[in-house]
Design an enzyme around this catalytic site. Structure first.
Site, PDB file in Angstrom:
ATOM      1  N   ARG A 179       5.860   3.373  -3.943  1.00  0.00           N
ATOM      2  CA  ARG A 179       6.724   4.597  -3.664  1.00  0.00           C
ATOM      3  C   ARG A 179       7.304   5.359  -4.564  1.00  0.00           C
ATOM      4  O   ARG A 179       7.761   4.808  -5.321  1.00  0.00           O
ATOM      5  CB  ARG A 179       7.930   4.155  -2.340  1.00  0.00           C
ATOM      6  N   LYS A 191      16.367  -3.596  15.690  1.00  0.00           N
ATOM      7  CA  LYS A 191      16.158  -4.596  14.699  1.00  0.00           C
ATOM      8  C   LYS A 191      17.342  -5.323  14.197  1.00  0.00           C
ATOM      9  O   LYS A 191      18.547  -4.957  14.864  1.00  0.00           O
ATOM     10  CB  LYS A 191      15.526  -3.880  13.243  1.00  0.00           C
ATOM     11  N   HIS A 229       7.705  -6.131  12.450  1.00  0.00           N
ATOM     12  CA  HIS A 229       7.840  -6.206  11.150  1.00  0.00           C
ATOM     13  C   HIS A 229       8.688  -7.180  10.600  1.00  0.00           C
ATOM     14  O   HIS A 229       9.828  -7.148  11.146  1.00  0.00           O
ATOM     15  CB  HIS A 229       7.935  -4.770  10.518  1.00  0.00           C
ATOM     16  N   HIS A 266       3.416  -9.108   9.812  1.00  0.00           N
ATOM     17  CA  HIS A 266       3.390  -8.430  11.057  1.00  0.00           C
ATOM     18  C   HIS A 266       2.918  -9.323  12.007  1.00  0.00           C
ATOM     19  O   HIS A 266       2.120 -10.179  11.833  1.00  0.00           O
ATOM     20  CB  HIS A 266       2.600  -7.189  10.999  1.00  0.00           C
ATOM     21  N   ASP A 280       5.698  -9.538   3.250  1.00  0.00           N
ATOM     22  CA  ASP A 280       5.663  -8.757   4.263  1.00  0.00           C
ATOM     23  C   ASP A 280       4.837  -9.366   5.412  1.00  0.00           C
ATOM     24  O   ASP A 280       3.955 -10.040   5.184  1.00  0.00           O
ATOM     25  CB  ASP A 280       4.522  -7.331   3.926  1.00  0.00           C
ATOM     26  N   GLN A 309       6.226  -6.712  -1.356  1.00  0.00           N
ATOM     27  CA  GLN A 309       7.061  -7.022  -0.350  1.00  0.00           C
ATOM     28  C   GLN A 309       6.446  -8.334   0.100  1.00  0.00           C
ATOM     29  O   GLN A 309       5.315  -8.710   0.237  1.00  0.00           O
ATOM     30  CB  GLN A 309       6.904  -6.167   0.869  1.00  0.00           C
ATOM     31  N   CYS A 353       1.771  -2.246   6.799  1.00  0.00           N
ATOM     32  CA  CYS A 353       1.537  -2.388   8.206  1.00  0.00           C
ATOM     33  C   CYS A 353       0.122  -1.714   8.377  1.00  0.00           C
ATOM     34  O   CYS A 353      -0.530  -2.611   9.420  1.00  0.00           O
ATOM     35  CB  CYS A 353       2.573  -2.080   9.210  1.00  0.00           C
TER      36      CYS A 353
END
Length: 593
Positions: A318, A419, A465, A340, A338, A336, A289
């Site tokens: 991570r 979410k 997200h 945004h 991902d 990911q 992000c």
RNA sequence: GCCGGUGUGGCUCAAUGGUAGAGCACCUGCCUUGUAAGCAGGUGGUUGCGGGUUCGAUUCCCGCCGCCGGCUCCA
């Protein structure tokens, strides 16, 4: 067993005189009494019924260590006790009396549980035979009813789930009202094991992990990289047509970025140590992000620019504690899918509709069913009430508009916004963590994101997200189990095996292969081994969906003899119609052959 | 990270206090084959790493590493 037949999780289980939870909890008591008999002086933790199973935690006397090999012994003792046909009986006692009893029994953990029972609540002991336990029940009437059980595994578990406290030994088992159900459950466990992506990963040459390189890092072999690429291409084309724009962001960033984003403060534990570059601390990114935000911030944004939808297959790293790593499902580096979205509050609902449509479409393509949970404001959270309400309503409306029924998960939202989380149900009926769509009021604030509105004033955008697949590692690992290694045509690493019956037909197979490859198919000639059986076997073991067997007859008529990996033999068909069928199946991303 | 288990050729596994064996895979030869294991021969292991006990350890002990089952957490 095929996916279609595996039905344990959908199976209607035999009913007994009590609920299954009661049966299992009673069996846990039975197990505890057997353990007590075999290892006097054992102290007891808790022994609840959980999904499909039960467990009981024990602190064994000094020097006693249990292994799987002890389970049959315990089971045997359980059956012996069960055959005594003792009734379960309940007695209510005073707090003092309970304290005395437990002290006399030498049960410190039980005493701790007792002290947690609120004043005014009844304190009960359940006993069968001469064994008793502080327990709120309920139980079945008699040990006689405990027949169809099986102990499954032994593991460690912290007292009260707190790693600072004692580590107990946990025994897992299960129980059913009918032998049939028990057998079916055990068969289901076996099937899960067979489908384990780590096992299949080995036998199908899908991926590897090299401890000497680093645990928790996945090496994708061609046989898995090919389906991944197919998914990536599909993923991207679906995003492109929905107005997403691709971005790429660096894997390293100055620590300052993660201070601003708050990740360092909030998720510092999962970030790797800093590295020094020219006297400045850098970190490997744990999330994408902040990078997307920097792109958003690279110029002044007008309301006319919104919504902005950035998408990236972003690889993040991570730290996970060594004990939790698990094949492809729990790793230290993953990619990911991902994205945004930066939009105005007014646009939020419409954007969410778009996301949910996409989620539905993608997830169904893989043959998953899903359930959606709308997670609302938790106690610890930031942002004004009206913002939360608006976003939560937007999520709810969007779900409704896309025909997705949601269950509410009260207080389950992130601290930064509400979410919707999806759970995917695979071919075995197991649930996997699925897509997530999260509203975020925090990062726009921390980065002071702005756009210029119609009124020529600065406004703060909302950020969404969202990840549909989650991570490629976990998603594809899950797919392997979902399909049991038998990918549908569009994902199969090798889609067509061309099999010459005699070496004479090898040339013919090569020419067919050329045509297929030209048409964008992944075809291989299976000429290894020395006879047809060996070649068919090789293709079967590789889980190639279509086997085109070619002998003299086929060469003559420009045909193939089609065998499916299901074992079905469809006989001869012209090569032309074979290709046409393949194209159709591929275009439809058909799950069947 | 913690508790327990475990670590033998590419894979699955066997064996023993006296320096390891099978099946599959692989290689070679024979067989020329009509839909999941044709026949024969062969290559391949300093038994995870380090230390200790012992005349001698792969086998016993200790430490480390990985893996497996969990606890906790998450994509």
């Amino acid at each position: 067993m095929s996916a279609e037949q595996v039905s344990f999780l959908d199976r209607k289980l035999a009913a007994g005189p009590y609920p299954l939870d009661t049966l299992r909890h009673s069996t846990a008591h039975l197990m505890a009494s057997a353990v007590q008999k075999l290892w006097p002086g054992t102290r007891f933790g808790v022994g609840p019924s959980i999904e499909h199973r039960f467990y009981y935690d024990f602190a064994f006397p000094e020097g006693v260590r249990l292994t799987d090999e002890d389970l049959p012994r315990i089971e045997q003792e359980m059956r012996r006790i069960a055959n005594e046909k003792r009734p379960f009986s309940c007695t209510t006692v005073s707090r003092d009396e309970a304290k005395q009893r437990l002290a006399a029994m030498g049960q410190p953990y039980k005493l701790e549980i007792l002290s947690g029972i609120l004043e005014g609540e009844p304190i009960t002991f359940y006993s069968h035979g001469d064994w008793q336990d502080l327990c709120e029940g309920p139980h079945v009437a008699s040990t006689e009813q405990l027949k169809h059980f099986k102990l499954l595994s032994v593991a460690g578990a912290y007292w009260r789930g707190d790693e600072k406290r004692d580590q107990l030994t946990r025994l897992y088992g299960t129980a059913f009202w009918s032998k049939d159900d028990l057998d079916s459950y055990l068969a289901y466990l076996e099937e899960c094991e067979k489908r384990d992506h780590r096992t299949l990963g080995r036998s199908l040459d899908l991926f590897s992990i090299h401890p000497e390189v680093g645990p928790g890092f996945i090496f994708w072999h061609p046989n898995l990289a090919i389906p991944r690429r197919a998914i990536e291409e599909f993923w991207w084309s679906e995003h492109q047509r929905r107005g997403y724009q691709p971005v790429y962001t660096p894997h390293l960033a100055s620590e300052e970025l993660f201070k601003v984003s708050g990740h360092l403060q909030n998720y510092g534990d999962l970030m790797y140590s800093p590295m020094d570059i020219d006297g400045q601390n850098y970190r490997v990114k744990p999330m994408n992000c902040p990078g997307h935000i920097k792109i958003f911030q690279s110029q002044i944004r007008s309301y006319r620019d919104l919504p902005i939808r950035y998408a990236e297959l972003g690889t993040v790293y991570r730290y996970e504690r060594s004990g939790v790593l698990h094949g492809m499902l729990r790793v230290r580096g993953f990619t990911q899918d991902d994205s945004h979205i930066f939009c105005t509050h007014e646009q939020l609902e419409g954007e969410l509709v778009g996301v949910l449509e996409l989620v539905k479409f993608l997830v169904r393509t893989f043959g998953y069913q899903f359930r959606a949970y709308l997670a609302t404001r938790p106690e610890k959270s930031i942002g004004g009430n009206e913002v939360w309400e608006h976003a939560t309503r937007a999520l709810g409306n969007a779900a409704e508009r896309t025909g997705i029924s949601t269950e509410v998960d009260p207080g389950g939202g992130a601290f930064y916004g509400p979410k919707i989380d999806f759970k995917l149900k695979d071919a075995l009926g197991r649930e996997w963590q699925g897509p997530t769509v999260q509203c975020d009021f925090n990062l726009p604030e921390r980065f002071a994101l702005e756009y210029v509105g119609k009124d020529n004033l600065r406004h703060r955008p909302v950020m969404v997200h969202r990840a549909v697949l989650g991570s490629f590692e976990r998603f594809v690992g899950g797919l392997v189990e979902h399909f049991s290694g038998r990918f549908p045509l569009w994902l199969s690493p090798v889609q067509i095996a061309l099999i010459p019956i005699k070496d004479e037909q090898e040339e013919y197979c090569r020419s067919l292969r050329e045509t297929l490859v030209f048409e964008g198919f992944r075809a291989q000639v299976y000429a290894q081994g020395t006879n047809l059986n060996q070649r068919v076997k090789a293709a079967q073991q590789d889980q190639v969906p279509y086997m085109a067997v070619c002998g003299g007859r086929e060469v003559e008529s420009k045909a193939v003899s089609l065998r499916l990996r299901t074992g079905e033999n469809r006989g001869a068909m012209s090569f032309e119609s074979f290709v046409a069928m393949l194209k159709e199946k591929r275009a439809a991303k058909a799950l069947d052959l």
